[in-house]
Enzyme design. Sequence first.
Site, short mmCIF file in Angstrom:
data_model
loop_
_atom_site.label_atom_id
_atom_site.label_comp_id
_atom_site.label_asym_id
_atom_site.label_seq_id
_atom_site.Cartn_x
_atom_site.Cartn_y
_atom_site.Cartn_z
CD GLU A 136 -23.75 -69.03 125.14
OE1 GLU A 136 -24.30 -69.42 124.29
OE2 GLU A 136 -22.63 -69.05 125.37
CG PHE A 151 -17.11 -68.65 131.83
CD1 PHE A 151 -16.62 -68.09 130.65
CD2 PHE A 151 -16.46 -68.95 133.04
CE1 PHE A 151 -15.06 -68.71 130.47
CE2 PHE A 151 -15.17 -69.44 132.74
CZ PHE A 151 -14.30 -69.13 131.41
CB ILE A 152 -18.80 -73.81 130.53
CG1 ILE A 152 -20.19 -73.59 130.20
CG2 ILE A 152 -18.58 -75.16 130.90
CD1 ILE A 152 -21.32 -74.01 131.26
NE ARG A 168 -17.70 -69.59 109.05
CZ ARG A 168 -16.63 -69.90 109.65
NH1 ARG A 168 -15.80 -70.73 109.05
NH2 ARG A 168 -16.44 -69.45 110.81
CB VAL A 180 -9.60 -72.87 109.45
CG1 VAL A 180 -8.11 -72.61 109.50
CG2 VAL A 180 -10.01 -71.35 108.94
#
Length: 337
Positions: free
Chosen positions: A84, A86-87, A176, A179
Amino acid sequence: AEAKRTIAAAGLPTIPGSEGVLSGTDEARALAREAGYPVLLKASAGGGGKGMRRCDDESQLEQAYSQASLEAEKAFGNAALYLEKFISGGRHIEFQILCDTSGNAVHLGERECSIQRKHQKLFEEAPSPAVDEETRLALGARVARAAARFGYRNAGTVEFLRDQEGNFYFMEMNTRLQVEHPVTEMITGVDIVAEQLRIAANCPLSLSQDEIRFDGLAMEFRINAEDPEDGFRPDPGLIESFTPPAADEAGVTVRWDSAIKAGYRIPPHYDSMVGKLIVHGPDRETLLRGAEQALRSMRVEGVKTTIPLHLRLLGDEPFRAGRYDVNYLERSGLLAG
């Protein structure tokens, strides 16, 4: 990699890079030249920063590819990588969604997760100080529609990087409960776990999108048994004494999710997080005062924790104003103590 293809087909923006897993370093080099350096190599089966390497130029790419692939194989049993762009100066912003078995899908707004160490989240807040209401509602609706379109069923989180110009790019989807879900529960009043159980029982969601309201702000501080002054080295051991957090600031609610107590021994074999402090308030200044009270009231004796770092963060003016990104902690000087 499959998630990126699915999301792109559903009409959401993705970070420029490979469409699928890389065939090798030759393809990685070609795509990196096309996207422009710096780029990120990322484990296709991974997460949490494992199997990830930043490459600032072509000379770094071959070694980084070998390192990331080996780390991915050890961590996930899958050495496949994707690439990807890099932003720079990006902010990590994610949308919480719920999708049932009848095709209903809603979003519960976004969370900001940009305060990180070693690509691992350390602090989260909702809503994000970088997202206005119009963007929240529009992008949230697009995310929920996309998830329903490809048949998703569960609670889930669609994670984006927001660049400095305000553009959002899909990173990954966590299929899912995460946290940091309590900050969303605090500002919406929605019990995400209860909704998961309804979905699993083939029941429809208990609420529609127009019934979801956002009330105040919430922050979550991950309390880890580790030493921020020593590279976040885990510090397992015996908790000699423990005092739970509290705050008396008007309008502030404190939630403490943990199982630790005096006499509990933190084992060295698992993640170092031992508790989550979640604080809700009507506005940012009130919330920050309540969060500081709660952190100062806590006592965890016997092991080092991230509490002192969180307190320094709360005293940092750019953070207080919501001006931070995924690299802010490293360059802020807060890790020096």
